[in-house]
Design an enzyme around this catalytic site. Structure first.
Site, short mmCIF file in Angstrom:
data_model
loop_
_atom_site.label_atom_id
_atom_site.label_comp_id
_atom_site.label_asym_id
_atom_site.label_seq_id
_atom_site.Cartn_x
_atom_site.Cartn_y
_atom_site.Cartn_z
CE LYS A 20 -4.31 1.24 -0.09
NZ LYS A 20 -5.21 0.81 -1.15
CB SER A 37 -7.82 1.27 -3.15
OG SER A 37 -7.56 1.27 -1.77
#
Length: 623
Positions: free
Chosen positions: A224, A416
Site C-alpha cells: 500500500k 482500492s
C-alpha cells in the site's frame, strides 16, 4: 452679497475674478459630465456583461446540444483526438469550455466513441478510417486499448484503416498499429524505448517544513504505497516489485499487439528498444514499424490510388457520434443502464466529478427501483478514497444485485475503494491495462504544530474536558501534535478493522477463500491481465464486452436499449460554482504549475485528509 467680488480671488496674472453664481454653474456642469460619464460606463458595462453571459450560455448550450453533422456519401471517419477522449461524461456544466474563444474545447466519452465506430462499420457511407492524431486532445492507455479493439473489429467489415503522424509515441503507435497502412512524415520522429513509471517523493520537503506525519498502515499492507512519498525518499522493495510488474505487463500489452499487427517478433521489438534502433522515420520504415515516409499530401494520393477516393471527405469521430440517433423501434424496449462511478470516492454528497457516498448510493437506488432497467453495467474508473463512503456504496451495490444483474466494467483504474465497490458484482470485466486490486488501507495524520511554531512563530492553546479531547484536532484540517502511543494504537484498531472488512467482502463477493484473498491483497496493485489470472476479475475486455455480458445475464436477446445514467449539476448555482472552481483552479493553477499541477493537487489532497482511506497510489495518463 452673493454678487460681491472677492478681491482675494484675483490671481497674480490678472485673471478676472469668479462670482459665486458662476461657480455654482460650473459645479453643476461638472456634476452633469461626471454623472453622464458614470451612467455611460454603467450602461456599457451592463451591455458587455450581458454579451459575456449570452456568449457563455450560448457556448454552453452548443456544448450540450449538438445537431450532428451531415455525413458525405463517400466519407472517411477521421480519428484525430481534436477532443479529449474521456471515460465518463463530466458533471461540470463548463467542462471543456474555453472562456477565451467562448467555445467548447470538446470531449467525447468512450461509450460514444465506441458506438460511433460500431455504427461506422455498418454505415455504407463510411469507406474507412483515417487515424491522424494531430488534434491535441488527451486520453488514457485503457481508452486507447478499447478504441484499438473497436478499430480491429471495424476492419472485419472489409473497410480500410490508414494511420499517419509526424511523430509517434509508444502509445499513439499502439493505437495506430491496428491500421492496414501506417505512414510517417519524412522529418518526423519515433519513440520506441520501453515503459518507465516514476513516483515523486515529498519526504525531504516535509522534513524541511518541519511537519510530522503519523502513518497508520497495517503491517500486512506492505504494497500500500500511496503514503510512501510522505515517509520515504525512494520506493520500498515491495513497491518497486509491484511497479516493475505493472511496467512489464504494460509493455507486454504493447509489444504483443504490435508483434501481431506488424509481424515483428516480441524479442526483436525488445532488442530494438534496448538499442534505440528506431528513432528516425527511415529507421521506422526499415524495421517495418511503418509502411513509408510520406508528406500529408502524399497520403491523400494513397486514398485515391489504393481506395479510389479522390479528394476524400472526412468526418471527425465527434461529429459522426453527434449525429447518431436512438433507434425509435426500441424506445419501449427493456433497458440496460450504464452507471458511471468516476473519480475519487468521497464522503457525503457532491456534484463534481467524483464519487460521493450518499449521492452515488441514491443513483444506484433509483436504478434499482426502475422496473424498465433489466441489467446494470457500472463503469468504475476510480483509484479509491474514503473507506466509509466505499462501504456505503458497497451496501447499495448488494441491494441492486438482489434485483437485477450487475456487471462491473473497469476503466483506467478500479483499485482500492474502486475495487471495494466492485466486489459484489455478478461479473467483473477489466481492460488488460486496468490498474485494480490494491486491497488495503491506510491512515495518515500530518501534525503541523511544531512547524508553525518553529517556522513562522504561530502557537496554539486551548482547553479540554477529557484526556484525549484534542486528539486529531488542529487547523486547516491538519493535526497540531503527533499521536502518542495510546492514540496511535486506538486509530490503528480502526485501520485494521477496515482491512479485515475489505478482505472479507472480497472473499464473499469473488467466492474466494479468505486465505487466498489475504495472499493477493496486502495493498498490491494488479494490472488487468494479471488480475484475471488470480481471480480478481472474470475476464479482460472493454465496455462493449461488459454490456454483452449484462444482456446475456438478463436474457434480453436483441430486444433492448442502452441508456446512460448521468449525474449532472443543475441550475444557475451549478454554473456559478463551476466558474468559481473550474476557472480559478483549472486555468490559474494549471497555468502557473504546468506539469506539477497534478502533483500539487495530489499532495494537497493527501495532506488534507482525515479518516481511513483505501487508495491506489498510481494514476497514469496519456497526453
Amino acid at each position: 452679497m452673493e454678487e460681491q467680488i472677492k478681491t482675494d480671488e484675483v490671481g497674480q496674472n490678472g485673471a478676472k475674478p469668479v462670482t459665486a453664481k458662476k461657480k455654482r454653474k460650473e459645479k453643476r456642469l461638472t456634476f452633469g459630465k461626471v454623472f453622464l460619464a458614470s451612467l455611460l460606463a454603467v450602461v456599457a458595462g451592463s451591455v458587455i456583461t450581458m454579451v459575456f453571459w449570452l456568449g457563455l450560455f450560448s457556448g454552453i448550450a452548443s456544448m450540450m446540444e449538438s445537431d450532428g453533422v451531415a455525413v458525405p456519401e463517400r466519407a472517411v471517419l477521421r480519428i484525430d483526438l481534436a477532443e479529449h477522449l474521456v471515460d465518463a461524461p463530466s458533471k461540470d456544466p463548463l467542462s471543456g469550455f474555453n472562456l477565451a474563444t467562448m467555445s467548447s474545447g470538446g470531449s467525447l466519452t468512450l461509450y460514444d466513441a465506441l458506438r460511433a465506430i460500431e455504427a461506422a462499420r455498418d454505415d455504407d457511407r463510411i469507406e474507412g478510417i483515417y487515424i491522424r492524431l494531430d488534434g491535441g486532445g488527451t486520453t488514457t492507455p485503457n481508452i486507447l486499448e478499447e478504441l484499438r479493439a473497436a478499430i480491429v473489429d471495424f476492419k472485419q467489415s472489409g473497410k480500410f484503416v490508414v494511420a499517419y503522424n509526424e511523430v509517434y509515441s509508444q502509445w499513439t503507435y499502439y493505437l495506430c498499429s491496428a491500421a492496414d497502412k501506417i505512414y510517417i512524415q519524412p522529418e518526423g520522429g519515433f519513440d520506441w524505448s520501453g515503459i518507465t513509471l516514476t513516483t515523486m517523493f515529498y519526504k525531504g520537503l516535509i522534513d524541511k517544513l518541519g511537519i510530522e506525519v503519523d502513518i497508520l498502515r497495517p503491517t500486512a499492507c506492505k504494497f500500500k504505497s500511496a503514503v510512501e512519498p510522505m515517509f520515504l525518499t525512494q520506493m520500498s522493495e515491495a513497491n518497486r516489485m509491484q511497479m516493475q510488474a505493472i511496467a512489464d505487463n504494460m509493455w507486454s500489452v504493447i509489444t504483443e499487439a504490435v508483434s501481431e499487427a506488424r509481424g515483428i517478433s516480441v524479442d526483436e521489438l525488445n532488442r530494438i528498444a534496448d538499442d534505440l534502433a528506431v528513432t528516425l522515420p527511415q529507421e521506422a520504415v526499415e524495421h517495418k514499424f511503418v509502411d513509408a515516409a510520406l508528406y500529408a499530401d502524399e497520403v491523400e494520393d494513397v486514398f485515391e490510388n489504393d481506395y479510389d477516393l479522390e479528394d476524400p471527405e472526412f468526418i471527425s469521430l465527434k461529429d459522426y457520434a453527434s449525429g447518431l440517433t436512438t433507434d425509435v423501434s426500441k424506445v419501449a424496449a427493456p433497458k440496460v443502464a450504464v452507471v458511471y462511478a468516476n473519480g475519487t470516492v468521497l464522503d457525503g454528497n457532491g456534484t463534481d466529478d467524483n464519487i460521493y457516498g450518499y449521492t452515488f448510493s441514491k443513483t444506484l437506488k433509483k436504478v434499482a427501483e426502475d422496473d424498465d432497467v433489466k441489467a446494470v453495467v457500472v463503469r468504475v474508473n476510480s483509484p479509491g478514497g474514503s473507506a466509509l463512503a466505499s462501504d456505503i456504496i458497497w451496501r447499495e451495490m448488494e441491494l441492486l444485485r438482489e434485483k437485477k444483474p450487475v456487471i462491473i466494467s473497469m476503466g483506467q483504474y478500479a483499485a482500492s475503494g474502486g475495487y471495494y465497490i466492485s466486489a459484489p458484482a455478478d461479473a467483473i470485466v477489466a481492460d488488460r491495462l486496468t490498474l485494480t486490486g490494491s486491497i488495503g488501507v491506510y491512515g495518515m495524520l500530518p501534525a503541523v504544530g511544531k512547524a508553525l511554531k518553529d517556522k513562522i512563530g504561530i502557537t496554539f492553546d486551548g482547553v479540554v474536558t477529557n484526556k484525549y479531547s484534542d486528539m486529531g484536532n488542529g487547523v486547516m484540517g491538519l493535526s497540531l501534535d503527533p499521536l502518542n502511543e495510546k492514540e496511535y494504537n486506538t486509530v490503528m484498531r480502526g485501520v485494521d478493522r477496515v482491512y479485515d472488512r475489505f478482505t472479507s467482502i472480497v472473499a464473499e463477493g469473488r467466492n474466494l477463500p479468505i486465505e487466498k484473498v489475504l495472499e493477493i491483497a496486502e495493498g498490491r496493485v494488479w494490472i488487468g491481465s494479471e488480475a484475471q489470472k488470480i481471480g480478481l476479475v472474470d475476464t479482460c475486455g472493454g465496455l462493449t464486452a461488459a454490456l454483452a455480458i449484462a444482456v446475456d445475464k438478463a436474457d434480453l436477446g436483441d430486444g433492448y436499449q442502452i441508456v446512460e445514467i448521468k449525474e449532472e449539476a443543475k441550475g444557475f448555482m451549478a454554473i456559478l460554482q463551476s466558474l468559481n472552481v473550474s476557472v480559478r483552479e483549472k486555468i490559474t493553477a494549471r497555468s502557473e504549475l504546468g506539469q506539477l499541477y497534478a502533483e500539487y493537487k495530489r499532495m494537497e489532497d493527501m495532506l488534507g485528509r482525515k479518516g481511513v482511506y483505501t487508495y491506489c497510489p498510481y494514476i497514469f495518463r496519456f497526453e
